[in-house]
Design an enzyme around this catalytic site. Structure first.
Site, short mmCIF file in Angstrom:
data_model
loop_
_atom_site.label_atom_id
_atom_site.label_comp_id
_atom_site.label_asym_id
_atom_site.label_seq_id
_atom_site.Cartn_x
_atom_site.Cartn_y
_atom_site.Cartn_z
N CYS A 43 0.85 -1.01 -0.24
CA CYS A 43 0.06 -0.03 0.01
C CYS A 43 0.87 1.34 -0.01
O CYS A 43 0.39 2.41 -0.05
CB CYS A 43 -0.88 0.12 1.09
N ASP B 277 2.49 2.61 2.83
CA ASP B 277 2.76 3.29 4.04
C ASP B 277 4.10 2.89 4.29
O ASP B 277 4.66 2.00 4.01
CB ASP B 277 1.59 2.62 4.74
N CYS C 104 -1.96 6.16 5.24
CA CYS C 104 -3.51 6.71 5.45
C CYS C 104 -3.56 6.84 6.83
O CYS C 104 -2.77 6.44 7.91
CB CYS C 104 -4.19 5.42 5.07
N CYS D 210 -2.45 -2.33 8.35
CA CYS D 210 -1.98 -1.24 8.97
C CYS D 210 -1.45 -1.70 10.20
O CYS D 210 -0.30 -1.10 10.70
CB CYS D 210 -2.99 -0.12 9.02
#
Length: 326
Positions: free
Chosen positions: A54, A56, A80, A130
């Site tokens: 992603c 991140d 995010c 996450c």
């Protein structure tokens, strides 16, 4: 109302209030410098981790004292809002723990700490990665401090990144609980409960191992083992015993008597011995025994005790065994 508005509302409701609060106002966002560490007489650890799936990334700062205790911690996160909230909670869970304890914090611990309700996930399944990123940066920091590789803290291949369930755990749980469906696996381990990419090919993230394949392989192994066990039991049973010589049969019977029968008799002051063994014309194996000690004068020697001895030998060796007292 437009479809996208409905979808947006449903997704918004899928995040807990704690996640929303930490997205907007993270408690532990910041930087710790080497100068600050030197002033406080503490060791500074800085670890970076990025999630390729992603984009991140998170940087973790630890200040560790001489007893391996994390006395302060901060983070910086690029990505995010969920990554920010998860990293913020991750730092909070680390504070006050020894490095050796902090490395045991899992992504599930982070996600559960962000829940408003213990039974309701804090984030949608597709955002569970996450909290995994937060878990992985802890391993990086611990590895730097302890002089190890991050992989040293991983004992097995992780199949479900969301629930942090390993391949070895899945196989063991399937075997122990005789699981037969993916739903049962999820119920027992939480694997496949979130983003579902680990269940079968075709999810949002390609995996090396999938639950459907693991279940099929383990069930196949279990069936093969069951067939082999039945074959071994059969070889030890009627076919094996009936093909033995008289001497081999006596030894087999003596072994069962020593293990399962004699101790029972000796508890009451008795004993027994084999006098003779004959292969009868009707296919039976007749075992002639003599009671010793207290058993020689016991009335149950021709009833209950005799029946118990015969039953044990039949169950352990062969159903054709008959026992006669002399």
């Amino acid at each position: 109302m437009a479809k996208n508005e409905l979808l947006g509302g449903a997704l918004w409701d899928a995040y807990s209030k704690k996640v929303s609060q930490r997205m907007d106002n993270p408690t532990h966002l910041g930087v710790i410098t080497q100068e600050e560490a030197d002033k406080r007489g503490l060791k500074l650890i800085v670890a970076d981790y990025g999630a390729e799936a992603c984009g991140d990334a998170v940087r973790l700062y630890w200040l560790v004292d001489s007893e391996d205790k994390i006395v302060d911690a901060k983070f910086k996160s690029f990505g995010c809002g969920t990554a920010i909230a998860s990293s913020d909670m991750m730092v909070e869970l680390c504070l006050g723990k020894k490095v050796q304890e902090a490395v045991k914090i899992t992504n599930i611990d982070v996600e559960k700490a962000l829940r408003d309700d213990p039974e309701i996930p804090a984030v949608p399944g597709q955002k569970m990665h996450c909290s995994v990123m937060a878990y992985d940066v802890i391993k990086k920091a611990a590895a730097l401090y302890l002089g190890k590789n991050p992989e040293d803290f991983e004992d097995d291949i992780i199949v479900c990144e969301c629930a942090r369930v390993s391949l070895g755990t899945l196989k063991e749980v399937i075997r122990i609980n005789d699981l037969k469906t993916i739903e049962e696996i999820t119920e027992y381990t939480k694997a496949g409960a979130f983003c579902k990419s680990c269940i079968k090919p075709g999810g949002h993230e390609e995996r090396e191992h999938y639950l459907v394949d693991i279940l099929r392989e383990v069930r196949s192994e279990m069936e093969q083992e069951a067939l082999q066990n039945r074959a071994e039991e059969s070889s030890k049973g009627e076919l094996g015993f009936t093909s033995m010589t008289i001497v081999q049969k006596i030894k087999a019977i003596e072994s069962v008597i020593d293990e399962k029968i004699r101790p029972m008799l000796m508890m009451d002051g008795g004993n027994m011995e084999i006098i003779d063994l004959k292969n009868a014309n009707d296919g039976y194996t007749d075992v002639y025994i003599r009671y010793l000690g207290a058993c020689s004068g016991c009335a149950s020697g021709a009833t209950g005790t005799l029946f118990a001895i015969e039953s044990v030998l039949q169950e352990s060796l062969d159903s054709s065994i008959r026992v006669f007292p002399v």
